[in-house]
Design a protein around this motif. Structure first.
Motif, PDB file in Angstrom:
ATOM      1  N   GLU A   1       0.842  -1.198   0.000  1.00 44.20           N
ATOM      2  CA  GLU A   1       0.000   0.000   0.000  1.00 44.20           C
ATOM      3  C   GLU A   1       0.877   1.247   0.000  1.00 44.20           C
ATOM      4  N   LEU A   2       0.668   2.109  -0.971  1.00 45.14           N
ATOM      5  CA  LEU A   2       1.439   3.343  -1.052  1.00 45.14           C
ATOM      6  C   LEU A   2       1.074   4.270   0.098  1.00 45.14           C
ATOM      7  N   ASP A   3       2.096   4.717   0.819  1.00 48.12           N
ATOM      8  CA  ASP A   3       1.900   5.683   1.890  1.00 48.12           C
ATOM      9  C   ASP A   3       1.888   7.080   1.277  1.00 48.12           C
ATOM     10  N   PRO A   4       0.754   7.785   1.326  1.00 54.81           N
ATOM     11  CA  PRO A   4       0.690   9.118   0.702  1.00 54.81           C
ATOM     12  C   PRO A   4       1.675  10.109   1.313  1.00 54.81           C
ATOM     13  N   GLU A   5       2.140   9.825   2.531  1.00 53.91           N
ATOM     14  CA  GLU A   5       3.111  10.702   3.186  1.00 53.91           C
ATOM     15  C   GLU A   5       4.536  10.165   3.050  1.00 53.91           C
ATOM     16  N   GLY A   6       4.700   9.067   2.313  1.00 50.58           N
ATOM     17  CA  GLY A   6       5.993   8.397   2.232  1.00 50.58           C
ATOM     18  C   GLY A   6       6.949   9.015   1.228  1.00 50.58           C
ATOM     19  N   LEU A   7       8.059   8.305   0.986  1.00 51.71           N
ATOM     20  CA  LEU A   7       9.132   8.811   0.145  1.00 51.71           C
ATOM     21  C   LEU A   7       8.839   8.643  -1.339  1.00 51.71           C
TER      22      LEU A   7
END
Length: 435
Positions: free
Chosen positions: A114-120
Motif C-alpha cells: 500500500e502506497l503511503d501518501p506521506e511516504g518517500l
C-alpha cells in the motif's frame, strides 16, 4: 524496500483521485513469449504517464483490478499481524484473495503493498511498477497480479514470496544459515532476472539492485521485486541516459553517482555488491564496524584476488561448504563486476555464463541437508568404499563438527550489529547537466 522519489526529465504528474475500479490493464505492445526462461527481444511501451491514463487504457494487459474493499477483506482489514514489511513505499501486507474476497476467484496467497501518501515514493513509482511488471513476465521477476487505484488509495498485489527477502536471511535472522550452494543459486537467479530486463528491445535498467529487493519463494528461488526506480536505458546511438541519481548508498555505481549517467553496467555494479555481501556476510554499508570497513566494497574488493586474505574475511557460516577453486571464480566475478571502469565489467549474460557451470558443479556434489530450527547444516556423503562401521563413525563425526561450526557462526552473527543501508536521493546534479 523502495528508495526516495526520483524526479527526472519530465515533471511529476499530479495525483488523479478518480481512478476506476473496473477491469483495466497496461497498454502497450504485447510481450513476446519467453524461451528457455528468458525474455526474447520485445517492446515495453510505457503508455500510462499518470493514473488518468491508466484508467483510460484499453486493457490489453492481464492484471486484475481490485477494489479497496476487496483489499481490506484480503488483509483482514490491514491487521498488524498481517504486516510483512515496511519501507519507503509503504507497508506490505500478507493477504489471501479467494471466493470470499471476489466470487469465483481461485484462492491465492498474495503480498499487498500500500502506497503511503506521506511516504518517500509517489504516483510515479507506483505507475512504474504497474507499467513494467504489468508487461514483463519472467521466472526471476516477482509477478504482479493486479492493483487497486480507487480514490486516494494506491495498492499493488504481488505473488506471495514465502521465504522473504535475501536481506533477512543474510543479515537479520541469527539462526538461519544460507548454505554456499543456496547463495550461488540465488546469485544465478538474480542475474537471470537482471539479464531479462537488459535484453528487451529498449533495455530496462533496474537501478535499485540490493538484498532487500531480492525475494525468495518457498523453494528459495530468487526473484527481483520493487520496480519503482526502473528506467528505460539508452537506445540507438545513445551511450547512456542522464537522470537524477537515485538508489541506495553502497550499491550505486561510482560513475552514476558522479555524473548521473546511467547504463546497464550500473546494474552490474549493484550485482557485484550483492555478490560480495553473500561472500563476506556483511552489509554494503555498516558504520558499526571500524571506519576503514564502513564501505564493504572499498575494504573487501582489493582482497578478492588473494586466496589467504579472502579466506580470512569470508562469511564463517559457509566454512567448509565450498571448493577453493569455485570460491575463487566467484570472488573474481565479484571483482570484475565492481570495476571502477564500467567497460571493465561483464554484461549480465556473461555473468550467467560464468555462474551456471559453478552452480551445476555444486549441485553435483552429493550432499544431505539437515533442517534444524530454520538453520541448515550441509553434510557431505562419505565415500562408499569405506567399511560400514568407519562410514558410520565418519558421518557422526562430520555431523558433530558441522553442528559445532553452526553454533560458532550463530554466536558470531549474534554479536554483529548492522544498521540498514540508507535509502535516499544520492546526488542531485544541476539541471544543466541533464539532457
Amino acid at each position: 524496500m523502495g528508495s526516495c522519489i526520483s524526479v527526472e526529465e519530465d515533471e511529476l504528474h499530479k495525483k488523479q483521485n478518480n481512478c476506476s475500479s473496473n477491469k483495466a490493464g497496461v497498454s502497450g505492445e504485447p510481450v513476446s513469449p519467453m524461451k528457455d526462461g528468458s525474455l526474447s527481444s520485445n517492446t515495453i511501451v510505457i503508455i500510462s504517464k499518470n493514473v488518468k491514463d491508466l484508467r483510460q487504457s484499453p486493457g490489453n494487459g492481464d492484471l486484475d483490478i481490485f477494489t479497496y474493499e476487496e483489499m481490506k477483506l484480503a488483509t483482514k482489514h490491514f491487521r498488524p499481524n498481517q504486516v510483512l514489511g515496511d519501507g519507503g513505499f509503504g507497508i506490505v501486507y500478507k493477504g489471501v484473495i479467494d471466493d470470499n474476497v471476489r466470487p469465483g476467484y481461485e484462492t491465492t496467497q498474495v503480498a499487498i503493498k500500500e502506497l503511503d501518501p506521506e511516504g518517500l515514493q509517489g504516483d510515479r513509482e507506483w505507475l512504474a511498477e504497474v507499467n513494467y511488471l504489468g508487461q514483463l513476465r519472467h521466472p526471476n521477476l516477482v509477478r504482479l497480479i493486479g492493483y487497486c487505484c480507487e480514490g486516494d488509495h494506491r495498492l499493488l498485489v504481488y505473488e506471495y514470496m514465502a521465504s522473504g527477502s535475501l536481506e533477512k536471511h543474510l543479515f537479520l535472522r541469527v539462526r538461519a544459515t544460507l548454505t554456499w550452494h543456496k547463495r550461488l543459486k540465488i546469485a544465478l537467479d538474480a542475474a537471470r532476472g537482471l539479464a531479462s530486463l537488459h535484453a528487451v528491445e529498449k533495455p530496462i535498467i533496474y537501478r535499485d539492485f540490493k538484498t532487500s529487493n531480492i525475494l525468495l519463494d518457498a523453494d528459495f528461488n530468487a526473484k527481483l521485486s520493487d520496480f519503482g526506480l526502473a528506467r528505460v536505458g539508452p537506445t540507438g546511438d545513445q551511450t547512456h541516459v542522464s537522470t537524477r541519481v537515485m538508489g541506495t548508498y553502497g550499491y550505486a555505481a561510482p560513475e552514476y553517482v558522479m555524473t548521473g549517467h546511467l547504463t546497464a553496467r550500473s546494474d552490474v555494479y549493484g550485482f557485484g555488491v550483492v555478490l560480495l555481501e553473500m561472500l563476506i556476510g556483511r552489509r554494503a554499508m555498516d558504520k558499526s564496524r571500524p571506519s576503514r570497513e564502513h564501505n564493504l566494497v572499498e575494504w573487501a574488493r582489493p582482497l578478492l584476488n588473494h586466496n589467504k586474505k579472502l579466506l580470512r574475511i569470508l562469511d564463517p557460516r559457509i566454512e567448509g561448504q565450498y571448493s577453493i577453486k569455485i570460491l575463487m571464480k566467484v570472488a573474481n566475478l565479484a571483482y570484475q563486476c565492481l570495476s571502477q571502469n564500467p567497460k571493465g565489467r561483464p554484461v549480465m549474460s556473461q555473468v550467467i555464463e560464468i555462474l551456471e557451470p559453478l552452480v551445476t558443479q555444486e549441485m553435483s556434489r552429493e550432499e544431505v541437508t539437515l533442517q534444524n530450527g530454520g538453520g541448515s547444516l550441509t553434510l557431505y556423503e562419505v565415500p562408499k568404499s569405506l567399511p560400514d562401521n568407519e562410514t558410520k563413525r565418519n558421518t557422526l563425526k562430520s555431523e558433530s563438527e558441522r553442528a559445532g561450526e553452526a553454533g560458532k557462526s550463530e554466536k558470531v552473527t549474534g554479536r554483529s550489529k548492522s544498521e540498514p543501508p540508507k535509502e535516499c536521493d544520492l546526488y542531485d546534479p544541476s539541471p544543466d547537466g541533464l539532457h
